[in-house]
Design a protein around this motif. Sequence first.
Motif, PDB file in Angstrom:
ATOM      1  N   ILE A   1      11.709   1.948 -10.298  1.00 31.09           N
ATOM      2  CA  ILE A   1      10.582   2.028  -9.376  1.00 31.09           C
ATOM      3  C   ILE A   1      10.594   3.376  -8.666  1.00 31.09           C
ATOM      4  O   ILE A   1      11.622   3.814  -8.156  1.00 31.09           O
ATOM      5  N   ARG A   2       9.422   4.008  -8.633  1.00 30.57           N
ATOM      6  CA  ARG A   2       9.298   5.294  -7.974  1.00 30.57           C
ATOM      7  C   ARG A   2       7.997   5.337  -7.172  1.00 30.57           C
ATOM      8  O   ARG A   2       7.121   4.480  -7.339  1.00 30.57           O
ATOM      9  N   LEU A   3       7.863   6.366  -6.342  1.00 33.93           N
ATOM     10  CA  LEU A   3       6.652   6.572  -5.551  1.00 33.93           C
ATOM     11  C   LEU A   3       5.451   6.753  -6.465  1.00 33.93           C
ATOM     12  O   LEU A   3       5.516   7.481  -7.452  1.00 33.93           O
ATOM     13  N   ASP A   4       4.354   6.093  -6.126  1.00 36.33           N
ATOM     14  CA  ASP A   4       3.091   6.289  -6.829  1.00 36.33           C
ATOM     15  C   ASP A   4       2.197   7.211  -5.997  1.00 36.33           C
ATOM     16  O   ASP A   4       2.001   8.369  -6.329  1.00 36.33           O
ATOM     17  N   GLU A   5       1.677   6.705  -4.861  1.00 38.92           N
ATOM     18  CA  GLU A   5       0.821   7.510  -3.992  1.00 38.92           C
ATOM     19  C   GLU A   5       1.247   7.344  -2.538  1.00 38.92           C
ATOM     20  O   GLU A   5       1.842   6.329  -2.158  1.00 38.92           O
ATOM     21  N   SER A   6       0.908   8.350  -1.725  1.00 37.21           N
ATOM     22  CA  SER A   6       1.147   8.304  -0.286  1.00 37.21           C
ATOM     23  C   SER A   6      -0.178   8.513   0.427  1.00 37.21           C
ATOM     24  O   SER A   6      -0.976   9.370   0.032  1.00 37.21           O
TER      25      SER A   6
ATOM     26  N   ALA B   1       5.005  -3.098  -7.130  1.00 38.48           N
ATOM     27  CA  ALA B   1       4.399  -2.271  -8.176  1.00 38.48           C
ATOM     28  C   ALA B   1       3.387  -3.073  -8.988  1.00 38.48           C
ATOM     29  O   ALA B   1       2.281  -2.603  -9.270  1.00 38.48           O
ATOM     30  N   ASP B   2       3.752  -4.304  -9.342  1.00 39.89           N
ATOM     31  CA  ASP B   2       2.886  -5.113 -10.197  1.00 39.89           C
ATOM     32  C   ASP B   2       1.616  -5.561  -9.486  1.00 39.89           C
ATOM     33  O   ASP B   2       0.552  -5.678 -10.105  1.00 39.89           O
ATOM     34  N   HIS B   3       1.714  -5.815  -8.183  1.00 40.09           N
ATOM     35  CA  HIS B   3       0.568  -6.328  -7.428  1.00 40.09           C
ATOM     36  C   HIS B   3      -0.089  -5.259  -6.552  1.00 40.09           C
ATOM     37  O   HIS B   3      -1.015  -5.567  -5.812  1.00 40.09           O
ATOM     38  N   LYS B   4       0.406  -4.043  -6.660  1.00 40.64           N
ATOM     39  CA  LYS B   4      -0.087  -2.907  -5.870  1.00 40.64           C
ATOM     40  C   LYS B   4      -0.159  -3.233  -4.371  1.00 40.64           C
ATOM     41  O   LYS B   4      -1.195  -3.141  -3.727  1.00 40.64           O
ATOM     42  N   TYR B   5       0.985  -3.618  -3.844  1.00 40.27           N
ATOM     43  CA  TYR B   5       1.101  -3.747  -2.399  1.00 40.27           C
ATOM     44  C   TYR B   5       1.054  -2.353  -1.779  1.00 40.27           C
ATOM     45  O   TYR B   5       1.532  -1.369  -2.356  1.00 40.27           O
TER      46      TYR B   5
ATOM     47  N   LEU C   1      -0.987  -5.424   2.758  1.00 42.25           N
ATOM     48  CA  LEU C   1      -0.220  -4.415   3.470  1.00 42.25           C
ATOM     49  C   LEU C   1       1.095  -5.048   3.903  1.00 42.25           C
ATOM     50  O   LEU C   1       1.102  -6.112   4.529  1.00 42.25           O
ATOM     51  N   VAL C   2       2.202  -4.406   3.559  1.00 39.17           N
ATOM     52  CA  VAL C   2       3.522  -4.951   3.874  1.00 39.17           C
ATOM     53  C   VAL C   2       4.228  -4.022   4.850  1.00 39.17           C
ATOM     54  O   VAL C   2       4.395  -2.828   4.587  1.00 39.17           O
TER      55      VAL C   2
END
Length: 286
Positions: free
Chosen positions: A273-278, A247-251, A207-208
């Motif tokens: 890079i774009r939004l994946d999930e919220s 994106a690559d490490h799914k932070y 979590l960042v």
Amino acid sequence: MKLYPIEAGNFKLDGGAMFGVVPKSLWSQTNPTDSNNMIDIAARCLLIEDGDRLTLIDTGMGSKQSDKFFGYYFRWGDYTLDDSLKKYGFHRDDITDVFMTHLHFDHCGGSVQWNKDRTGYEPAFKNASFWSNERHWNWATNPNRREKASFLTENIIPLEESGQLKFVEDPDSDFSEFNELNLGILFVDGHTEKQMIPHIKFQDKTLVFMADLVPTVGHIPVPFVMGYDTRPLLTLSEKEKFLLAAADHKYYLFLEHDAHNQIITVKRTEKGIRLDESFTFNELFN
């Protein structure tokens, strides 16, 4: 370890200032404005319960400024830091550490209060150590004209005078481990000198806490940089490097300033890079 989102209060900022040179026709798709061109902003802090340490990351604006000052920021909603702490069974006197990503007033203003005897300013968390870093502290206490209005003396100097101020060791690289609070720290310089972006390992996730590197979902596209940033071209490269890794490490990105999205993931696309999930915090961790 347990984590708790702490809502310290919502306010509004000028949309143009939040997106710099990006046209309103683009950024208003994710961040709609009111009639004054203001967009919704959160002051979302993070509380980390880890053994006998209770660490609060950032503290919002606080409540000690004048009505005139707050009039510029159109506060809205019912959130307060104290109520948010109480929701999880805590009081500000329980806090052992306050980690300040940087010293702009909307991130550290709640760290200092006007004391009850009305004789001066004092730390708002009497039992806490307050963490900054020396290079950012020197930058904030000798501010440039561009940032001077964001570095308020009453938010900063009382921490030093109290003896409760501590510094994270200046990094040899842009990322370091801060073992005392069990955090990884990314140091970035585009928004302000040595802003600290905490990384927390929790439930097999990273979590960042995004602070002002990516304030809202609308700031995911790399060129969408705030007008407040002191080195916008540096922000471009810092954001791109970070978001590719995210994106690559799914932070999981904890958004401090997005009033409508708490945690997001991002992905690579043909457009960048774009939004994946919220996610809400509860959806992800409870």
